[in-house]
Design a protein around this motif. Structure first.
Motif, PDB file in Angstrom:
ATOM      1  N   UNK A 244      19.999 -15.342 -38.165  1.00 24.27           N
ATOM      2  CA  UNK A 244      20.338 -14.505 -39.320  1.00 24.27           C
ATOM      3  C   UNK A 244      19.138 -13.697 -39.809  1.00 24.27           C
ATOM      4  N   UNK A 245      17.935 -14.103 -39.417  1.00 22.11           N
ATOM      5  CA  UNK A 245      16.750 -13.354 -39.843  1.00 22.11           C
ATOM      6  C   UNK A 245      16.412 -12.176 -38.959  1.00 22.11           C
ATOM      7  N   UNK A 246      17.169 -11.974 -37.891  1.00 22.57           N
ATOM      8  CA  UNK A 246      16.900 -10.873 -36.964  1.00 22.57           C
ATOM      9  C   UNK A 246      17.692  -9.636 -37.355  1.00 22.57           C
ATOM     10  N   UNK A 247      17.160  -8.458 -36.972  1.00 26.25           N
ATOM     11  CA  UNK A 247      17.873  -7.210 -37.198  1.00 26.25           C
ATOM     12  C   UNK A 247      17.394  -6.159 -36.209  1.00 26.25           C
ATOM     13  N   UNK A 248      18.203  -5.092 -36.074  1.00 20.67           N
ATOM     14  CA  UNK A 248      17.881  -3.956 -35.201  1.00 20.67           C
ATOM     15  C   UNK A 248      17.595  -4.380 -33.757  1.00 20.67           C
ATOM     16  N   UNK A 249      18.366  -5.326 -33.273  1.00 23.11           N
ATOM     17  CA  UNK A 249      18.191  -5.775 -31.890  1.00 23.11           C
ATOM     18  C   UNK A 249      19.075  -4.936 -30.968  1.00 23.11           C
ATOM     19  N   UNK A 250      18.516  -4.506 -29.867  1.00 21.54           N
ATOM     20  CA  UNK A 250      19.324  -3.786 -28.879  1.00 21.54           C
ATOM     21  C   UNK A 250      20.169  -4.767 -28.079  1.00 21.54           C
ATOM     22  N   UNK A 251      19.602  -5.948 -27.799  1.00 16.34           N
ATOM     23  CA  UNK A 251      20.293  -6.957 -27.004  1.00 16.34           C
ATOM     24  C   UNK A 251      20.204  -8.319 -27.689  1.00 16.34           C
ATOM     25  N   UNK A 252      21.322  -9.020 -27.714  1.00 13.70           N
ATOM     26  CA  UNK A 252      21.315 -10.419 -28.121  1.00 13.70           C
ATOM     27  C   UNK A 252      22.016 -11.207 -27.029  1.00 13.70           C
ATOM     28  N   UNK A 253      21.405 -12.314 -26.610  1.00  8.62           N
ATOM     29  CA  UNK A 253      21.949 -13.161 -25.551  1.00  8.62           C
ATOM     30  C   UNK A 253      22.313 -14.503 -26.171  1.00  8.62           C
ATOM     31  N   UNK A 254      23.521 -14.977 -25.881  1.00 14.55           N
ATOM     32  CA  UNK A 254      23.946 -16.277 -26.409  1.00 14.55           C
ATOM     33  C   UNK A 254      24.981 -16.883 -25.471  1.00 14.55           C
ATOM     34  N   UNK A 255      25.077 -18.195 -25.478  1.00 18.27           N
ATOM     35  CA  UNK A 255      26.030 -18.914 -24.635  1.00 18.27           C
ATOM     36  C   UNK A 255      27.230 -19.366 -25.459  1.00 18.27           C
ATOM     37  N   UNK A 256      28.444 -19.230 -24.847  1.00 19.25           N
ATOM     38  CA  UNK A 256      29.685 -19.723 -25.460  1.00 19.25           C
ATOM     39  C   UNK A 256      29.803 -19.279 -26.918  1.00 19.25           C
ATOM     40  N   UNK A 257      29.564 -18.015 -27.147  1.00 19.53           N
ATOM     41  CA  UNK A 257      29.525 -17.502 -28.522  1.00 19.53           C
ATOM     42  C   UNK A 257      30.871 -16.948 -28.983  1.00 19.53           C
ATOM     43  N   UNK A 258      31.745 -16.563 -28.040  1.00 18.52           N
ATOM     44  CA  UNK A 258      32.979 -15.895 -28.442  1.00 18.52           C
ATOM     45  C   UNK A 258      33.927 -16.825 -29.177  1.00 18.52           C
ATOM     46  N   UNK A 259      33.802 -18.116 -28.968  1.00 20.91           N
ATOM     47  CA  UNK A 259      34.655 -19.059 -29.700  1.00 20.91           C
ATOM     48  C   UNK A 259      34.029 -19.550 -30.981  1.00 20.91           C
ATOM     49  N   UNK A 260      32.833 -19.055 -31.309  1.00 16.38           N
ATOM     50  CA  UNK A 260      32.140 -19.483 -32.539  1.00 16.38           C
ATOM     51  C   UNK A 260      32.052 -18.297 -33.496  1.00 16.38           C
ATOM     52  N   UNK A 261      33.034 -18.174 -34.353  1.00 12.90           N
ATOM     53  CA  UNK A 261      33.177 -16.982 -35.195  1.00 12.90           C
ATOM     54  C   UNK A 261      31.958 -16.737 -36.068  1.00 12.90           C
ATOM     55  N   UNK A 262      31.448 -17.769 -36.684  1.00 10.31           N
ATOM     56  CA  UNK A 262      30.327 -17.593 -37.614  1.00 10.31           C
ATOM     57  C   UNK A 262      29.074 -17.123 -36.886  1.00 10.31           C
ATOM     58  N   UNK A 263      28.791 -17.746 -35.752  1.00  9.74           N
ATOM     59  CA  UNK A 263      27.610 -17.345 -34.978  1.00  9.74           C
ATOM     60  C   UNK A 263      27.780 -15.935 -34.442  1.00  9.74           C
ATOM     61  N   UNK A 264      29.020 -15.622 -34.014  1.00  8.12           N
ATOM     62  CA  UNK A 264      29.292 -14.286 -33.489  1.00  8.12           C
ATOM     63  C   UNK A 264      29.066 -13.227 -34.558  1.00  8.12           C
ATOM     64  N   UNK A 265      29.535 -13.474 -35.785  1.00  8.61           N
ATOM     65  CA  UNK A 265      29.329 -12.516 -36.867  1.00  8.61           C
ATOM     66  C   UNK A 265      27.842 -12.357 -37.186  1.00  8.61           C
ATOM     67  N   UNK A 266      27.108 -13.462 -37.132  1.00 10.53           N
ATOM     68  CA  UNK A 266      25.657 -13.388 -37.367  1.00 10.53           C
ATOM     69  C   UNK A 266      24.988 -12.538 -36.290  1.00 10.53           C
ATOM     70  N   UNK A 267      25.412 -12.736 -35.050  1.00 14.12           N
ATOM     71  CA  UNK A 267      24.837 -11.963 -33.942  1.00 14.12           C
ATOM     72  C   UNK A 267      25.135 -10.477 -34.099  1.00 14.12           C
ATOM     73  N   UNK A 268      26.382 -10.151 -34.486  1.00 18.97           N
ATOM     74  CA  UNK A 268      26.733  -8.740 -34.662  1.00 18.97           C
ATOM     75  C   UNK A 268      25.904  -8.121 -35.780  1.00 18.97           C
TER      76      UNK A 268
END
Length: 1458
Positions: A244-268
């Motif tokens: 949640x402390x990151x911003x302006x990232x061109x790329x974010x890499x994560x595993x099994x994120x599509x089923x984790x709504x909260x983490x996905x929203x944080x990544x977006x």
């Protein structure tokens, strides 16, 4: 000056004069980067005999320009430097007089008289210039090689994409859709990340490193317990923080994120507006419930996981569609108008359909690089079944909703053209391969290369036979040429023969199955070879092929030397040096068989024993030492002063001179060594008063000489086989996949007999017909001399070098197109050279932009020979290229650019199908400006793109087709001509790629299946990207160390077996590969621990130049004030250099081999001979003296300081060691004592104690004194912070016994600083296991740390109790480096402790001074009570005393006497 008439310039139709630009272009290609006043040659005739040189009031530059004339006369691409001049005459008066006759330009005529080796200009005459070849410095950048192909966005490929290729595509798509050079990526590692999942960030960093101008910030968010993350390199920031402390990232890499709504929203939320998410999901999860506004833009399955690239849905934009056609450029005004009205809500879509050769991709890529290009999109429809383009058609509207920059529809799938990594010259299976180096001087570059010999149907000279090689033998010449000690130009004449000079002998079978052995001039280290019947012998039935290969060169050399040159007779005496070597054994066999008396020399006791066993006829008294000149006395004593009739010599310098003195009256000296001959070392003429003769022996005289010599040698060897004089030698055999190891084994000089390469096993049946074997080899392109080769633009910069390369590779029929024909001296010079190789060169001026011109060209070429290859290099010259932004381009500029490129390529494609049935290669040179885009070159990019589509179509139809996207080319071509003196100019984040590098990668490109490939040098991808991944790996490879854990990291390279040849290779490799420059002394004393520090420093410098600082380092420094990790290892390594093994460390006293006594038995000390007692540094281990002891004449005993009986002050430590001296040295015998570093304090105290007992002796201190050590401690060990001393010491010890990466070291430092006492820190240190890397017991670790800590503190707390009226009587010398950072007196303040101190300054530093032989010479001299040599003593036994005296007189001495 010589009385010579001025030469007349050579003139003729094809002998156009060299201009200054021509001259320095030629020299640049050879590796000379002249600039400024050193580019003073104004012109020269085409043969380099006359010219003009600019006078710039600078004598040095003027004479250097004169020397350049001689270089022009040689046909070579080698780099040579002047090494000697016989005579230099300068007549300033005559020079000034000639200057008065010149005009304002001040151009002196210069004449190069080749036949008499004189160069003259003005008042300067240079006579007898000699030059030696050197290895070229490696280019700063390695090329990034890629293939360029269509990649579907979701459908699988055949063959499927690899995991790394999928990640590369994802990164490229993300970058393409958000223009910019600053890239931030974040990889999240959390509980959902599989434990076996590979971390992607290193691969992302590598991918970004392949791209010009990109400034990357790579982040990994991981818990501190994640070991994989902790081991990542310093270029990647590893931190335990929230996404949640990151911003302006061109790329974010994560595993099994599509089923984790909260983490996905944080990544977006952490993504930039057009940033992308790389989701690593399970492969069977097909129906993703995507969040609203999220779209999948790339989807591939690999290795049990699904990689998806997702992006936030784009807003709907107003769209302007502009159709692009290849037949006309009427669309240009529409693009120009659209780009003038730029709006964030608007996009331009360029569309091409129904035209498979349309150049829209090159056009679009260039537009994207121009102002306003960010609103451009492309749709390229390559599927003939696709519906017509329309914004209402769902196929297109759905795709355009994703707002991807590049959209290509092919084979029913959307995708795009992508650059994927291409393995440089990947090995292929071939029937003929041979061994060669890719980089002269670098044994690690030894490879098997594809050869050009066919298994059947070869055209051969009548005296030649095709042989299938089973064994090949190494000879010292192979090692010398491979390591760069001897250049190829020395052993082979003509560039065609200089490409490979390895391999002189072989054994194998002819095509009929007959077993043969033989010699060739080169390339015998091969699976097939053409051999001269006159230098080939049938193998006797009792010999194996392995036996036979040991015969040809060694016996051939011996017979050529002893009989054909030396005329050896029965009963004569012969001195054969290096008798255990191949030639040595052969010569001894022959000499003994012919009834001669043999003397020989060897270098070790092992080899001496071998001679006695192998040749029992050779008396023990006839075996001398080849490591010094003592054999001279042996010969003269054994022959009663007569000497020997023949000397077969391979020794150098003073040993060669001693060998000459061994000749009897009428003796013959047979020199098979190359060193003194190549270095033109002098030979005293007095020896010839005895009627002696000197013969230079080289088999090249036979290989390339008259047939009579071959016949004579063949007869000698045949008779020797029959009568038993020729016997197989001992040997060591290596398999074909261990060529490098074989070369290193021979280079080490420890072998006996021959070193062999076994290429294939021998069959049991004697007359087996050999079948071809297919070996893995680096691809190599060869030409058929009976076929013709067309190069359009062949007289341009790259064209001439490509033509030259083809000629060297066998082409003998060249057709070069040029609109204007031969116009420059350089062009004429190249053509003249090729014709000297019996090459037919036709210059065609037909217009290849017309179908008629192309047809004429192909027909004319077929008249010379069937066309085998077409290379289209044609380009509009710079002044006509019309580089301009799209807004300033015209239809005419597009038409002009298309003529020699896209239009001519279409004609070549169509006409070659019928006119060139034997065509094997259809090659066009494209540009990265097409594949990646370049502002101002839309017309050029579009033309290149058309050619690439043609090559793709040809490959799909089974026809040859290859397009190469080149970056900027160095030394030749458009860019090089514009930047003649800026050889490392950065253009758009890329460097110029040297032409030699281009031709090397072209070898691989021509032998691979992809139609479009790319090569460019990225400016940021510089040193260290060679054959070795790191500095440490490079050195371990050269030393032949397979596992670094098996050696001490603090042993010097010399102690680990490095010889002089390895040292040269290490020096050259570090300079060439990593831009690390070390002196020979530095290398001799180098350790792997120090090499690791050098590598870390280089990485740190890279970080400072632009890379981000790792977060972990920043965090650790916040917790550990005062930590200077980069400096800490150097400071503590000054004192703690070796740890040693646990058993040896426990011994109170050890003995090291000395110069005169190899024994290590403490109990075998001869008390009637002087003993040198040595006290080591703060580590307390005698192994530190290993190298020094080998050069000291005295037997030695090293007093070791115990790790168990620990003392807290210097006096106690000295008292504990004193009994070791008392028990071994009678009181009346003078003591000899040496102390190094901390051991110097102990030695001073021991000397005081011994003198108090009435003993006398001598003392040597090496870089030591109380004041020096205390100042060193205060400066480097940070006195006043005992906590920091404790922590840094433990970290240093840990680095010695189990090296860690920087991140782990920082964490350990932080943990240790948190502890409150030495006992707590010691307990923590002892408990460390470091993944079982630490092999020492806990008790040993505790003793080691405690003892070392007490010694450090004893230095800092040392208080002298010395009385200034009672100074040491013992004569004392101090050996110290010439310079030091400490502010101390010359004698380090020792005059306060000693009455008589002599100070000697020795090259090196605190660590390397022990390795310097000058130190040993001074020590030997100091302990000689009377260094003068009595007249009645045999001086042959006192060589070391004389050497020491010579060394001493060359050193700066400061006497400090009371």
């Amino acid at each position: 000056m010589a009385d010579l008439e001025p030469l007349e310039p050579v003139e003729g139709q094809d002998l156009i004069e060299f201009s200054g630009r021509d001259i320095y272009k030629e020299l640049r290609l050879r590796g000379y980067n002249y600039s400024g006043l050193f580019r003073g040659l104004v012109c020269a005739d085409n043969l380099g005999t006359t010219g003009k040189v600019q006078w710039s009031d600078n004598w040095v530059a003027f004479m250097d320009n004169m020397l350049q004339m001689q270089i022009l006369q040689e046909d070579t691409r080698g780099l040579f430097v002047p090494t000697s001049i016989d005579k230099l005459t300068i007549d300033p008066k005559a020079h000034q007089n000639i200057l008065q006759t010149l005009g304002e330009e001040k151009h002196y005529p210069v004449y190069a008289y080749k036949d008499v080796c004189i160069i003259r200009s003005g008042g300067v005459e240079i006579r007898g210039l000699k030059a030696s070849g050197i290895t070229r410095r490696k280019p700063l950048g390695e090329p990034v090689l890629e293939k360029y192909l269509f990649v579907p966005n979701s459908a699988p490929m055949d063959p499927p994409l690899t995991f790394k290729e999928i990640i590369r595509v994802c990164v490229h798509i993300a970058l393409e859709n958000q223009l910019g050079i600053k890239v931030k990526s974040v990889e999240l590692i959390d509980s959902e990340t599989p434990s076996d999942a590979e971390i992607l960030s290193p691969e992302i960093a590598f991918i970004l490193g392949d791209l010009p101008l990109i400034q990357a910030e790579i982040n990994v968010l991981a818990p501190p317990t994640n070991e994989k993350a902790a081991e990542l390199g310093s270029a990647i920031q590893v931190a335990d923080r929230k996404l949640s402390g990151e911003q302006n990232s061109l790329l974010i890499v994560a595993s099994n994120i599509l089923g984790r709504t909260e983490v996905l929203q944080t990544a977006l939320g952490a993504l930039s507006d057009k940033g992308c998410l790389i989701a690593r999901e399970k492969p069977d999860k097909i129906d993703y419930q995507l969040e609203s506004g999220l779209e999948i833009i790339f989807d591939q399955v690999v290795d049990n996981e699904r990689i998806l690239l997702l992006r936030k849905a784009a807003q709907v934009l107003s769209t302007v569609v502009i159709p692009i056609t290849e037949t006309s450029y009427s669309w240009l005004p529409a693009i120009q108008t659209a780009l003038k009205d730029i709006s964030p809500t608007k996009r331009i879509v360029l569309v091409a359909e129904n035209e498979p050769f349309n150049g829209i991709m090159g056009l679009f890529n260039c537009i994207r690089r121009e102002p306003g290009g960010e609103i451009a999109r492309v749709v390229f429809i390559l599927d003939p079944k696709a519906p017509p383009f329309s914004l209402e058609e769902p196929l297109y509207s759905d795709q355009l909703k994703k707002d991807l920059v590049a959209n290509v529809y092919k084979n029913g799938e959307w995708g795009s053209f992508r650059h994927l990594a291409f393995q440089e010259n990947a090995a292929i299976k071939v029937p003929h391969s041979y061994v060669n180096v890719t980089t002269r001087g670098d044994l690690s570059s030894l490879r098997w290369f594809e050869g050009n010999i066919k298994t059947t149907g070869n055209k051969m000279e009548p005296d030649m036979k095709l042989v299938h090689v089973y064994y090949s033998a190494l000879n010292f010449r192979d090692v010398m040429t491979a390591t760069g000690k001897i250049t190829a130009e020395v052993v082979a004449k003509g560039r065609i023969n200089q490409d490979c000079v390895q391999g002189l002998e072989f054994s194998g079978r002819t095509e009929s199955g007959k077993r043969v052995m033989g010699m060739v001039g080169s390339r015998a280290m091969s699976s097939l070879v053409f051999a001269d019947k006159k230098l080939m012998w049938e193998i006797p039935p009792m010999w194996s092929l392995e036996d036979a290969v040991t015969i040809p060169v060694v016996y051939g050399t011996a017979y050529f030397a002893l009989f054909m040159s030396g005329r050896m007779q029965k009963g004569e005496t012969v001195l054969i040096h290096a008798g255990s070597g191949g030639v040595g054994q052969a010569a001894i066999n022959i000499a003994l068989h012919h009834g001669c008396t043999v003397f020989t020399t060897v270098g070790t006791e092992e080899k001496r024993a071998f001679i006695k066993t192998r040749f029992p006829q050779v008396d023990d008294s006839h075996i001398g030492n080849s490591r010094d000149t003592s054999f001279e006395q042996l010969i003269m004593l054994e022959t009663n002063g007569r000497g020997v009739d023949l000397v077969l010599n391979s020794l150098a310098e003073e040993k060669l001179q001693a060998s000459v003195r061994c000749l009897a009256i009428g003796g013959r000296f047979l020199e098979i060594g190359k060193f003194d001959l190549a270095n033109n070392n002098p030979l005293g003429m007095r020896t010839f008063l005895k009627g002696t003769s000197f013969h230079g022996i080289t088999l090249e005289k036979v290989f390339y000489g008259v047939n009579e010599w071959k016949d004579t040698l063949h007869q000698y060897l045949t008779e020797g086989i029959k009568n038993g004089a020729v016997r197989p030698l001992t040997r060591t055999s290596f398999p074909s996949n261990e060529v490098e190891q074989a070369f290193r084994y021979m280079a080490a000089g420890k072998h006996i007999g021959k070193v062999l390469i076994n290429i294939r096993p021998e069959e049991e049946k004697p007359d087996t017909i050999p079948k071809p074997i297919y070996m893995d080899a680096v691809p190599r392109y060869f030409c058929d001399p009976d076929k013709s080769y067309i190069i359009t633009g062949g007289l341009g910069g790259f064209g001439l070098e490509l033509a030259d390369w083809l000629v060297i590779r066998g082409a003998r029929k060249l057709v070069l197109t040029s609109r204007k024909g031969l116009k420059t001296g350089y062009q004429c010079s190249r053509v003249r050279t090729w014709r000297s190789y019996d090459t037919t060169v036709k210059i065609s001026t037909v217009d290849i932009a017309t179908e008629e011109g192309v047809a004429t060209l192909l027909k004319e070429s077929n008249e010379l020979g069937p066309v085998s290859a077409i290379f289209n290099l044609a380009v509009v010259r710079t002044m006509e290229l019309h580089d301009a932004f799209i807004e300033n381009q015209t239809e005419e500029s597009f038409i002009k650019s298309a003529g020699p490129k896209s239009i001519s390529t279409q004609f070549f494609d169509r006409l070659s199908r019928s006119l060139c049935p034997e065509l094997e290669h259809f090659v066009i040179f494209s540009s990265v400006s097409c594949g990646r885009g370049n502002a101002g070159q839309t017309n050029y990019g579009m033309s290149n793109s058309v050619m690439e589509r043609i090559c793709e179509a040809r490959r799909n139809e089974g026809l040859p087709g290859l397009a190469v996207q080149w970056g900027a080319i160095g030394e030749v071509g458009l860019v090089a001509e514009m930047q003649e003196e800026q050889h490392e100019l950065v253009i758009g984040g890329t460097l110029q790629q040297r032409i030699s590098s281009c031709l090397f990668v072209l070898d691989g490109f021509l032998r691979q299946p992809h139609p479009v490939v790319s090569s460019m040098v990225v400016a940021e991808k510089r040193a260290g990207s060679g054959s070795s991944a790191s500095i440490v790996e490079c050195v371990t490879n050269i030393l032949g160390i397979r596992d670094l854990k098996t050696v001490s990291l603090h042993s010097t390279l010399a102690e680990l077996g490095m010889d002089s040849m390895m040292a040269v290779e290490i020096k050259q490799s570090l300079e060439r590969e990593f831009e690390v420059f070390l002196t020979p002394q530095d290398i001799r004393s180098m350790t792997f621990a120090r090499l690791a520090e050098i590598a870390a420093t280089a990485a740190t410098e890279t970080e400072k130049s632009g890379d981000a600082v790792p977060a972990t380092a920043a965090d650790a420094n916040e917790e550990s004030p005062g930590l200077a990790l980069d400096n800490m290892p150097d400071n503590y390594a000054l004192l703690v250099r070796v740890i040693g093994d646990e058993v040896t460390a426990s011994l109170p006293i050890i003995r090291q081999p000395s110069l005169n006594d190899p024994s290590t038995d403490v109990n075998a000390i001869n008390i009637t001979q002087p003993i040198l007692f040595m006290v080591p540094g703060i580590e307390g281990l005698g192994i530190i003296f290993e190298t020094l002891a080998k050069n000291i004449t005295y037997q030695n005993l090293c007093l070791q300081m115990s790790y168990t009986d620990i003392h807290t002050n210097v006096v106690e430590m000295a008292s504990s060691l004193l009994p070791q001296i008392r028990n071994r040295l009678p009181k009346e015998v003078p003591f000899n004592l040496l102390g190094y570093s901390f051991g110097g304090l102990i030695a001073l105290e021991i000397t005081q104690m011994l003198e108090a007992e009435g003993r006398k002796g001598r003392l040597v201190l090496i870089d030591s004194s109380p004041e020096f050590l205390q100042e060193l401690g205060r400066k480097n060990l940070q006195e006043g912070s005992e906590d920091l001393i404790q922590v840094n010491l433990l970290i240093n010890i840990l680095d010695n016994i189990a090296p860690q990466n920087k991140n782990i070291t920082l964490k350990l430092h932080s943990e240790l600083m948190k502890l409150k006492s030495w006992e707590e820190r010691l307990e923590f240190f002892i408990s460390l296991d470091m993944e079982n890397k630490i092999t020492y017991s806990k008790a040993h670790k505790m003793g080691l740390a405690n003892a070392t800590y007490n010694r450090i503190m004893s230095v800092l707390n040392y208080e002298s109790q010395w009385n200034s009226t009672r100074l040491l009587e013992s004569p004392t010398i101090l050996l110290r480096p010439e310079s030091t950072e400490l502010n101390t007196a010359d004698d380090y303040g020792l005059s306060k402790y000693c009455k008589n101190v002599s100070v000697y300054f020795v090259e090196g530093n605190h660590a390397t001074i022990l390795e310097n032989k000058e130190s040993a010479a001074l020590i030997n001299n100091h302990f000689d009570l009377d260094p003068t040599i009595p007249s009645n003593v045999n001086t042959s036994s006192l060589g070391d005393k004389r050497t020491a005296t010579q060394h001493i007189t060359s050193l700066h001495t400061v006497e400090k006497a009371q």
